[in-house]
Write a protein that holds these residues in place. Structure first.
Motif, short mmCIF file in Angstrom:
data_model
loop_
_atom_site.label_atom_id
_atom_site.label_comp_id
_atom_site.label_asym_id
_atom_site.label_seq_id
_atom_site.Cartn_x
_atom_site.Cartn_y
_atom_site.Cartn_z
N TRP A 162 -9.38 -23.60 -8.71
CA TRP A 162 -10.07 -24.91 -8.68
C TRP A 162 -9.91 -25.54 -10.06
O TRP A 162 -10.14 -24.90 -11.09
CB TRP A 162 -11.55 -24.74 -8.36
CG TRP A 162 -12.31 -26.04 -8.33
CD1 TRP A 162 -12.44 -26.89 -7.27
CD2 TRP A 162 -13.02 -26.65 -9.42
NE1 TRP A 162 -13.19 -28.00 -7.63
CE2 TRP A 162 -13.56 -27.87 -8.94
CE3 TRP A 162 -13.25 -26.28 -10.74
CZ2 TRP A 162 -14.31 -28.73 -9.73
CZ3 TRP A 162 -14.00 -27.14 -11.55
CH2 TRP A 162 -14.53 -28.34 -11.05
N GLN A 187 -13.81 -37.96 -9.07
CA GLN A 187 -15.23 -37.89 -8.77
C GLN A 187 -15.96 -39.01 -9.51
O GLN A 187 -15.45 -39.57 -10.48
CB GLN A 187 -15.80 -36.53 -9.20
CG GLN A 187 -15.22 -35.36 -8.44
CD GLN A 187 -15.68 -35.32 -6.98
OE1 GLN A 187 -16.53 -36.11 -6.55
NE2 GLN A 187 -15.10 -34.41 -6.20
N GLU A 193 -10.06 -33.97 -9.66
CA GLU A 193 -10.16 -32.61 -9.15
C GLU A 193 -9.04 -32.25 -8.17
O GLU A 193 -8.52 -33.10 -7.44
CB GLU A 193 -11.50 -32.41 -8.43
CG GLU A 193 -12.72 -32.50 -9.33
CD GLU A 193 -14.00 -32.20 -8.59
OE1 GLU A 193 -13.95 -31.85 -7.38
OE2 GLU A 193 -15.08 -32.29 -9.22
N ASP A 195 -9.09 -29.31 -5.36
CA ASP A 195 -9.98 -28.30 -4.79
C ASP A 195 -9.34 -26.92 -4.69
O ASP A 195 -10.01 -25.90 -4.84
CB ASP A 195 -10.45 -28.74 -3.39
CG ASP A 195 -11.35 -29.97 -3.46
OD1 ASP A 195 -12.05 -30.13 -4.47
OD2 ASP A 195 -11.33 -30.78 -2.51
N SER A 264 -12.86 -21.83 -4.56
CA SER A 264 -12.39 -23.19 -4.29
C SER A 264 -13.53 -24.19 -4.17
O SER A 264 -13.31 -25.38 -4.14
CB SER A 264 -11.56 -23.21 -3.01
OG SER A 264 -12.33 -22.77 -1.92
N SER A 266 -16.34 -26.68 -5.22
CA SER A 266 -16.50 -27.49 -6.42
C SER A 266 -17.85 -27.22 -7.05
O SER A 266 -18.75 -26.68 -6.42
CB SER A 266 -16.37 -28.97 -6.07
OG SER A 266 -17.36 -29.33 -5.15
#
Length: 305
Positions: A162, A187, A193, A195, A264, A266
């Motif tokens: 991640w 975000q 990001e 994932d 994985s 967040s």
């Protein structure tokens, strides 16, 4: 994690709750109809009002580790903050005493479109501190000079499974960021990001703004919590340009304490900060309504492809 920016009871009592509901409705429209499509922001001058607040030792919602060295920054309401799309861009703000250029580093959930919450330092350059709230005009700047080249910060908790990165000193609004060819998603707290992660690094990161200008930095290490400097700039022009590249010097990447490998999933929600904004005149705020520019922005977001 710090608490949310608190609303002033006086502001709510003056009718701010109704205005806030209207503004959040427009913000939801933006989020649900394509704010992420990153249409170029309008550079036309707008009229509004400004208040001020102190960031203190915290960080704004854009997650930059610290405020600009000159302490000239601004927090925007939900419509203009645009789920983090405005982070890192600059505004020229003109008030009764003159003009100041400020960097967007924070959001102001209670601010309608056209209401800017400036740092105290920025506010004092264009108005009298004792006034608390002043009339202003402001516009987005696309040719500002960044104080230094692009930097990349790998978020705490990142691993080969991640990954989240924060891009700073880009000046113009970003459209996309890819890491080793993999697409990221932004975000609201301004980290990009992946994932499923992008491996153990080093990473090659391509940054593209809403005007088609791009830059590529390589040699970014998987060093959670470290801000890594580069020699690449993405500023000073709103025209399309060729990609450029640079390798991060090993001496510029700070060593970070090893973090446990993250799954994985967040991390927790975006960090937010409390505001110590000066309480504005409630009668003035009670009459504020979302501007035509806010409605136009919602329409533009819905139609951009």
């Amino acid at each position: 994690m710090t608490g949310p920016r608190l609303l002033s009871p006086r502001w709510l009592a003056a009718g701010g709750a109704v205005i806030l509901a209207a503004v959040l409705g427009v913000a939801m429209l933006l989020q649900n109809t394509g704010a992420a499509c990153a249409a170029p922001p309008s550079t036309s001058a707008k009229s509004g009002k400004a208040t001020f607040y102190d960031l203190g030792s915290g960080m704004g919602n854009c997650s930059y580790p610290s405020a600009p060295a000159d302490d000239l920054f601004v927090a925007l309401g939900p419509v203009e903050y645009s789920a983090g799309a405005a982070c890192g861009t600059y505004l020229d703000v003109t008030g009764p005493k003159g003009k100041v250029r400020v960097k967007v580093i924070d959001s102001c959930p209670e601010c309608p479109a056209g209401h800017l919450d400036l740092s105290r330092t920025a506010f004092k350059k264009i108005g009298a501190e004792v006034a608390g709230i002043i009339p202003i005009t402001y516009k987005t700047v696309t040719t500002a000079s960044a104080p230094s080249p692009i930097s990349v910060r790998v978020k705490e908790g990142s691993s080969q499974y991640w990954l989240a990165v924060l891009i700073d000193n880009h000046v113009t609004q970003l459209k996309s960021v890819t890491v080793n060819g993999k697409t990221t998603h932004r975000q609201a707290y301004n980290y990009w990001e992946i994932d499923a992660g992008a491996g153990s690094g080093p990473f090659k990161i391509k940054i593209t703004d809403v005007y088609g200008k791009s830059a590529t930095v390589s040699g970014i290490k998987l060093s959670p919590g470290a801000t890594q400097k580069t020699t690449v700039r993405l500023s000073g022009s709103s025209s399309s340009g060729s990609a450029v590249s640079s390798r991060v010097s090993p001496s510029t990447a700070k060593k970070a304490t090893p973090k446990p490998t993250k799954s994985s999933a967040s991390p927790s929600a975006a960090p937010v900060v409390e505001s110590t904004s000066a309480a504005p005149d409630e009668a003035a705020l009670a009459t504020e309504q979302p501007t035509e520019e806010a409605v136009d922005l919602a329409g533009a977001a819905a139609s951009c492809g």
